[in-house]
Design an enzyme around this catalytic site. Structure first.
Site, PDB file in Angstrom:
ATOM      1  N   GLU A  79       0.394 -15.305 -22.083  1.00 36.25           N
ATOM      2  CA  GLU A  79       1.065 -15.340 -20.775  1.00 36.25           C
ATOM      3  C   GLU A  79       1.363 -16.766 -20.318  1.00 36.25           C
ATOM      4  O   GLU A  79       1.842 -16.983 -19.212  1.00 36.25           O
ATOM      5  CB  GLU A  79       0.220 -14.605 -19.725  1.00 36.25           C
ATOM      6  CG  GLU A  79      -1.222 -15.047 -19.663  1.00 36.25           C
ATOM      7  CD  GLU A  79      -2.085 -14.150 -18.783  1.00 36.25           C
ATOM      8  OE1 GLU A  79      -1.545 -13.518 -17.862  1.00 36.25           O
ATOM      9  OE2 GLU A  79      -3.304 -14.098 -19.022  1.00 36.25           O
ATOM     10  N   HIS A  85       0.829  -1.212   0.000  1.00 36.94           N
ATOM     11  CA  HIS A  85       0.000   0.000   0.000  1.00 36.94           C
ATOM     12  C   HIS A  85       0.863   1.261   0.000  1.00 36.94           C
ATOM     13  O   HIS A  85       0.607   2.205  -0.749  1.00 36.94           O
ATOM     14  CB  HIS A  85      -0.889   0.038   1.259  1.00 36.94           C
ATOM     15  CG  HIS A  85      -2.085  -0.862   1.200  1.00 36.94           C
ATOM     16  ND1 HIS A  85      -2.864  -0.992   0.070  1.00 36.94           N
ATOM     17  CD2 HIS A  85      -2.639  -1.661   2.128  1.00 36.94           C
ATOM     18  CE1 HIS A  85      -3.844  -1.834   0.327  1.00 36.94           C
ATOM     19  NE2 HIS A  85      -3.730  -2.261   1.565  1.00 36.94           N
ATOM     20  N   CYS A  95       1.926  -5.912 -22.099  1.00 35.55           N
ATOM     21  CA  CYS A  95       1.424  -5.185 -20.934  1.00 35.55           C
ATOM     22  C   CYS A  95       2.084  -5.619 -19.627  1.00 35.55           C
ATOM     23  O   CYS A  95       1.649  -5.225 -18.553  1.00 35.55           O
ATOM     24  CB  CYS A  95      -0.093  -5.338 -20.826  1.00 35.55           C
ATOM     25  SG  CYS A  95      -0.648  -7.055 -20.766  1.00 35.55           S
ATOM     26  N   ARG A 100      -7.437  -3.488 -16.045  1.00 33.56           N
ATOM     27  CA  ARG A 100      -7.609  -4.658 -15.174  1.00 33.56           C
ATOM     28  C   ARG A 100      -8.990  -4.594 -14.515  1.00 33.56           C
ATOM     29  O   ARG A 100      -9.159  -3.955 -13.483  1.00 33.56           O
ATOM     30  CB  ARG A 100      -6.523  -4.680 -14.093  1.00 33.56           C
ATOM     31  CG  ARG A 100      -5.100  -4.742 -14.630  1.00 33.56           C
ATOM     32  CD  ARG A 100      -4.126  -4.803 -13.442  1.00 33.56           C
ATOM     33  NE  ARG A 100      -2.741  -4.929 -13.863  1.00 33.56           N
ATOM     34  CZ  ARG A 100      -1.883  -3.917 -13.948  1.00 33.56           C
ATOM     35  NH1 ARG A 100      -2.293  -2.683 -13.660  1.00 33.56           N
ATOM     36  NH2 ARG A 100      -0.635  -4.112 -14.316  1.00 33.56           N
TER      37      ARG A 100
END
Length: 570
Positions: free
Chosen positions: A428, A186, A499, A293
């Site tokens: 991916e 965070h 990405c 996302r």
């Protein structure tokens, strides 16, 4: 000293060590249970007022996504199960409120931290933060107020909570260094949003410095120097000045083309998680969004988002970007991202399990709702749909078939959408990269997700510290797969983007240019620097470099070759 560069920039200044007073919680017998519960309620009330102020401050000065942290903290304060257990302990054992609260907190934290799930582990940190706030109120303990600093300082702490970073006075805090934490913590996310330099994971920093010491650190490289000699201070002052001038020069690139010296043009777009993130895309002159996302729409809530909620979020992004491309990834939940309300099964290897497209093809109710929202929003801008975690042609065809079903439903309802909407997939998984010549015939574009592609190719859990040294984006195997995917996409006449983290790596951007990558998607703050690099490259020269790099045997040799042979003066 060395840590993890969490937010770029160079900080030089006095140290302020943030050490909260040691909290000693003693078990005491009480006679008046009602008075003790009332004391607890008063502490909760004051804590709630503080958190509400933090929420408003964060929403106004940082952003909606960051403010949601304090919505979660507020919900914990209102949780009847959590505080019900505290009250019950006070009543049944006739003990003081702070002791009861600490005992219940420890039980909850132990449960959450034992879960093999990053999302739930983060909830443990939130519970500790909220509980600590209430306990300090009960004990009358005052802590360092980072919003009322008298001079410019560099904050040193074992860790910083969301509350700490949200209330920082940006004019007085030159940066911060913590003992623990990573790039996704965070505090690190907040630092990047506030554009405050930060280094995390510096072991022993709180015992190595004291208030008033002079500290220098580089938020990109992770280097930390305590009480440097005068010549070192001068050296870093010059570096800081150069960095600020460089940022000013980067700002001049707004509106310029993202093309090489010999005319090879690419798209520099951004990775985002919420509509609020579009502010950063626009501020940094992004040419669109290469990865939206969507899972953030589903997280930090108690139920699935409705079709209309999703439609409004996608529509807002599309409209604000005024016709620029917006690549929206369908729901990618699972692995390290969990939704408690879906009650997903416990798995031995969640990264290899029931996640992303696999979940969506199983829960077609969830998938169709999202596809309806995406198609409806496509009438308002240049939206493209991208499927994640595709490993077989059958999965891709099934996903496309469901999309066609949804299109037919909307047609029958006379709902407008872009009939020519582009549909692509993420590369991916090694299977998808190897079969990319086949996949390329059935999609409009590829986007290479290097974070997972590297993880799966090398069999390295990127969250495992013991083997983190093996997770290296200069690995020749990864670069060979990337080259193969780009070549196969171009042979089939489709564009290829990226990405993952590699797309924004200053050392690897030249190699990707040489490979012919069409689109680079990265954090908004990296876009102008990437444009600077590309503007100073020759595509033809980089083609030669790329060919040499993919034939080197080790990641270390790849990195060394790039550093020695590709010089870009900033």
């Amino acid at each position: 000293m060395k840590g993890i560069g969490a937010s770029p920039g160079i900080a030089i200044g006095k140290v302020l060590v943030k050490k909260d007073p040691e909290i000693k919680i003693e078990k005491k017998s009480i006679e008046n249970v009602d008075a003790e519960i009332k004391r607890l309620e008063e502490a909760r009330k004051v804590s709630k007022e503080q958190i509400n102020k933090l929420y408003e401050h964060t929403l106004k000065n940082i952003g909606e996504k960051e403010a949601k942290i304090f919505e979660a903290h507020s919900m914990i304060l209102d949780d009847p199960e959590f505080f019900g257990q505290v009250e019950q302990k006070i009543k049944s054992e006739e003990v003081n409120a702070e002791f009861a609260l600490n005992e219940v907190t420890n039980n909850f934290v132990q449960i959450f931290e034992s879960m093999d799930n990053e999302y739930m582990k983060e909830r443990a940190a939130d519970i500790k933060d909220v509980s600590s706030r209430v306990i300090k109120q009960l004990l009358g303990i005052e802590t360092t107020d980072l919003s009322r600093l008298e001079e410019e300082v560099i904050i040193i702490a074992e860790d910083l909570t969301p509350s700490d970073t949200a209330q920082m006075d940006k004019e007085k805090v030159l940066g911060f260094v913590t003992e623990i934490g990573g790039k996704t913590a965070h505090s690190a996310i907040m630092a990047r949003t506030l554009e405050i330099p930060a280094v995390v994971g510096v072991e022993g920093i709180t015992t190595s410095v004291k208030n008033g010491d002079i500290l220098i650190f580089d938020g990109e490289e992770g280097n930390v120097i305590v009480n440097p000699e005068e010549k070192v201070i001068e050296e870093y002052k010059n570096k800081k000045e150069e960095y600020e001038k460089f940022r000013e020069r980067l700002a001049e690139l707004k509106g310029a083309k993202s093309e090489t010296k010999d005319g090879f043009e690419v798209e520099l777009v951004a990775n985002i998680g919420t509509p609020k993130d579009v502010d950063g895309v626009i501020r940094n002159d992004g040419e669109g969004v290469g990865l939206y996302r969507t899972e953030f729409l589903y997280m930090d809530r108690d139920d699935l988002p409705t079709e209309d909620e999703q439609f409004e979020a996608y529509k807002e992004v599309a409209e604000r970007l005024e016709g620029k491309p917006v690549v929206i990834r369908t729901l990618d939940i699972g692995g390290d991202k969990d939704l408690p309300y879906l009650e997903l099964p416990e798995e031995m290897n969640p990264f290899l399990g029931y996640r992303a497209i696999r979940l969506c093809l199983d829960r077609t109710d969830i998938f169709k709702t999202q596809l309806r929202a995406l198609l409806r929003a496509s009438a308002y801008g240049n939206i493209k749909i991208m499927f994640p975690m595709i490993s077989s042609i059958e999965e891709l065809r099934q996903a496309k078939a469901i999309l066609e079903e949804v299109k037919e439903e909307l047609r029958s309802e006379n709902v407008k959408f872009n009939e020519e909407i582009e549909v692509g997939m993420m590369i991916e998984i090694p299977a998808a990269a190897i079969m990319s010549d086949v996949f390329a015939k059935e999609v409009d574009f590829f986007s290479i997700g290097t974070n997972d592609l590297l993880q799966y190719t090398t069999a390295v859990d990127r969250g495992n510290r013991q083997i983190s040294y093996l997770y290296n984006q200069f690995h020749p195997a990864l670069l060979r797969l990337v080259k193969q995917v780009i070549d196969n996409g171009h042979k089939a006449g489709i564009w290829v983007g990226m990405c993952g983290e590699v797309a924004g790596d200053p050392k690897l951007i030249p190699i990707l240019i040489g490979m012919g990558l069409d689109e680079f998607s990265m954090s908004p703050i990296s876009i102008l620097k990437a444009r600077w690099i590309i503007n100073n490259l020759s595509r033809e020269e980089m083609k030669e470099m790329a060919e040499k790099v993919i034939n080197l045997p080790t990641a270390e040799e790849v990195k060394k070759f790039i550093e020695e042979n590709i010089k870009i003066e900033f």
